[in-house]
Write an enzyme that holds these catalytic residues in place. Sequence first.
Site, PDB file in Angstrom:
ATOM      1  N   HIS A 256      10.971  -0.538  -1.442  1.00  0.00           N
ATOM      2  CA  HIS A 256       9.887   0.133  -0.737  1.00  0.00           C
ATOM      3  C   HIS A 256       9.592   1.390  -1.549  1.00  0.00           C
ATOM      4  CE1 HIS A 256      10.448  -2.444   2.840  1.00  0.00           C
ATOM      5  NE2 HIS A 256      11.736  -2.337   2.567  1.00  0.00           N
ATOM      6  N   THR A 257       8.671   1.268  -2.518  1.00  0.00           N
ATOM      7  CA  THR A 257       8.467   2.358  -3.483  1.00  0.00           C
ATOM      8  C   THR A 257       7.931   3.622  -2.835  1.00  0.00           C
ATOM      9  OG1 THR A 257       6.255   1.501  -3.988  1.00  0.00           O
ATOM     10  CG2 THR A 257       8.085   0.735  -5.360  1.00  0.00           C
ATOM     11  N   CYS A 258       7.218   3.478  -1.722  1.00  0.00           N
ATOM     12  CA  CYS A 258       6.684   4.670  -1.046  1.00  0.00           C
ATOM     13  C   CYS A 258       7.808   5.594  -0.592  1.00  0.00           C
ATOM     14  CB  CYS A 258       5.834   4.267   0.155  1.00  0.00           C
ATOM     15  SG  CYS A 258       4.373   3.323  -0.286  1.00  0.00           S
ATOM     16  N   PHE A 259       8.918   4.976  -0.204  1.00  0.00           N
ATOM     17  CA  PHE A 259      10.023   5.753   0.363  1.00  0.00           C
ATOM     18  C   PHE A 259      11.232   5.815  -0.567  1.00  0.00           C
ATOM     19  CE2 PHE A 259       7.715   3.535   3.784  1.00  0.00           C
ATOM     20  CZ  PHE A 259       7.140   4.640   4.409  1.00  0.00           C
TER      21      PHE A 259
ATOM     22  N   THR B 196       0.863  -1.188   0.000  1.00  0.00           N
ATOM     23  CA  THR B 196       0.000   0.000   0.000  1.00  0.00           C
ATOM     24  C   THR B 196       0.892   1.228   0.000  1.00  0.00           C
ATOM     25  OG1 THR B 196      -0.091   0.059   2.422  1.00  0.00           O
ATOM     26  CG2 THR B 196      -1.858  -1.148   1.287  1.00  0.00           C
TER      27      THR B 196
END
Length: 838
Positions: free
Chosen positions: A802-805, A545
Amino acid sequence: MSVIDTPAVHHRSGGATDHRHPSKRKFDDEDDEDFSDLVCVRMRKDEAKAVNSWSASSSSSSSDAGGCSSLQQQQRSHIQFFVRMMSAGNTIVMQAFPEDTVKSIHERIQSMKGIPLFEQRLIYRGKQLQWEQTLAECFIQNDANLQLVGRMRSTEHPQAWQVINDMVSLVYRLCRGETVHDALKTVKGLMTSYLNMTPRIDNDSASGYFQIFMSSSAPAVLVMLYVSPYAGNKDCADSSVRHFLSSCRNILSKALHGQCARVVLEFCKLLRRVGSHDPLYLFCRSTFGSLLETAGVSYGSGSDNVKGLVLIQDIFPFVCELANSLLRDLDLSIVSPSAAGPLSNDVGDFSAFLLPLRTGIKEQQAVKDSMAQDKHHKLTEEIEYLHGLYVQLLNKIDQCLQKMDQSLAGQEMMEGDNLYPAWSHYLSILKELYQISKLYDGAEEKLWGVLTRQRSVLCLLIVRYAKRTDEHQWILEHRYVTNFESRRHLAMMMFPEVKEDYEELHEMLIDRSQLLTESFEYIARAEPDSLHAGLFMEFKNEEATGPGVLREWFLLVCQAIFNPQNALFVACPNDRRRFFPNPASKVHPLHLEYFSFAGRVIALALMHRVQVGIVFDRVFFLQLAGNYIAIEDIRDADPYLYTSCKQILDMDADFIDSDSLGLTFVREVEELGQRKVVELCPGGKNLVVNSFADILSNSKLQQYFFQSLDLEDLDWMLHGSEDTISVEDWKAHTEYNGYKETDIQISWFWEIVGRMTADQRKVLLFFWTSVKYLPVEGFRGLASRLYIYRSLEPGDRLPSSHTCFFRLCFPAYSSMAVMKDRLEVITQEHIGCSFGTW
């Protein structure tokens, strides 16, 4: 005897026009007899003490006549004055001592005429006399003329009169040095009660209430309290006035701001004599300016100002005062830009006061050639002054921008870099100059000339200081003074700011196998406001997510929307990146709703600053902007049609008009393998084409967002950079955790990336960040720097992310060959673009 309900009150501000030069005018009523006779707000402490000692000696003289001084003997002399019964038309002659109170006069009138005390109100020189005052304090002399008018039950608003009288009486007691328990609380309570009685909508009815406040001398006595020498009085007055003005804005509707502005103007005139830098005066002036934005303004002579609205002549002294202050502050910003000074308040107030002034001048210019002009005051001096001020301010802001350019010479300003505080107000001043320039011939050319010379600093000001609450259309009237970055910033200001409130996020749970259908249900069926709060995206049966998954969804859903198999859009034959609506889209039963859905998705992608790799055809873009479409614009969208039309246009006009070609206004299109004739206009199949070549676009299609941008701007915003990913730029924007830049694994990594194909680099970037298309600025345009983390997993494991970060994680591989093998696995299109990372 009968009494009238509403007194006739004389106001100097509504009288004859002051014909002194506007820049040299004093504030109105500096010499106003009404004010100076009733209460002197310039009362010095020694004067106040003198009045008090004089009152005390007056009261003691009645019991000790033998000890009276010559002054006291003079005070004991009778004065004769006249009280006119306005409605009855008769006048009574009265005699009294100067030290007699107004209340005692009321009591004598009651005994003579039988009029109850609560029905009486004495007016002298436009102001109501208060019971606690003596005749000397009211400056009543021999042969003075007083008016007796109705009050309380006989007046139109008896309760309002009672409340204001109670407040004024209390303030007078404080001015005399009396101690009153909870004075401030009581005064504020009475003010609130009075405002609660005032009608919320009816302007005419509310006018009577505000007239009560003015006629009762409430503004004057509050200012008297403000300059009173007794401890606590100044703070009490300050808090009371601020409470009243704030309550006017919060309790009353905007429709009543014109009436309220008259009261605030009175406070401003009185407090201006206390000092032009007095905090309470500045607060009242600022409040007055904010009310003017919604208040009615007249530029008549005053005699036709029957509604008691604010006149241009009332406003103009403040414009002059603020203009002089603004010029001084701009000079200071050139010498010391680190000091913002009072620029922020002055600029805001200056804008507020300029609005009605410009409106008045514009209205007069509109009637200058008609007979109506004879009925209006000619604002000749104001017009000349404002033009001179425009020239002064334009020259000054030009100097300020030059100084700013010199200060930034050779520096590359990054987003987090601090600029001098004073610079933040230049854009607002330029906007006001633009508004003024509309009033004078040749003024606009001078303004745009300055902005053209100062283009670089103007663009920096736009990017740093243009806010969503501002109006920016004026800048884009001449887009050549801007660059892509500033135009993008202005366009993005039209979108709501993405909220990060997780309780209000629009949540989506989507099955990858039903991506387009389920995305349509979540987005097309949603209320627009629910999409302003931000999006929360999750794929079914996947744990990932966050923002990275959201970026992936944008990319995938846009690819589906613009997939030709879905019949919504068609790619341009000469540029497969560009799309325009499919003429045969109606084969899809919900094609119009899907077009609306596509618009929402594109808008959301722009709002979330996600590049989706899709751009519009030039003709489609021009249609959205409502612009004229030329023959050259259709070259890429329909080369065949372009060639055909070009040949026709190159033919002799007489030959075309002879109908030798047999052309009519129809076009053949192909739908599902069948040819179909479509009329280009009603009756087009029977309308012969002639040499008339003008085609007008539908003005209803014009959208300011698209008008604000060039096609290339939207390309960069939607598609991103066209350049090959630079490894050096990538490396410069990457940091490390668990690794050091000098570690052998990091050296291997960048060497491997440097040998990758352009497509492999895109897949790696997408695996790492869910970003497949970089912003036009490259890596510095991303929301964050990139990170490489050292994982503690075995050395044969694949990298994770971790693409969000923006984090890429891999173990300390034992050799370059092993690392290369692992990276080649994840840079395969079908793996790197659906890895379920988060």
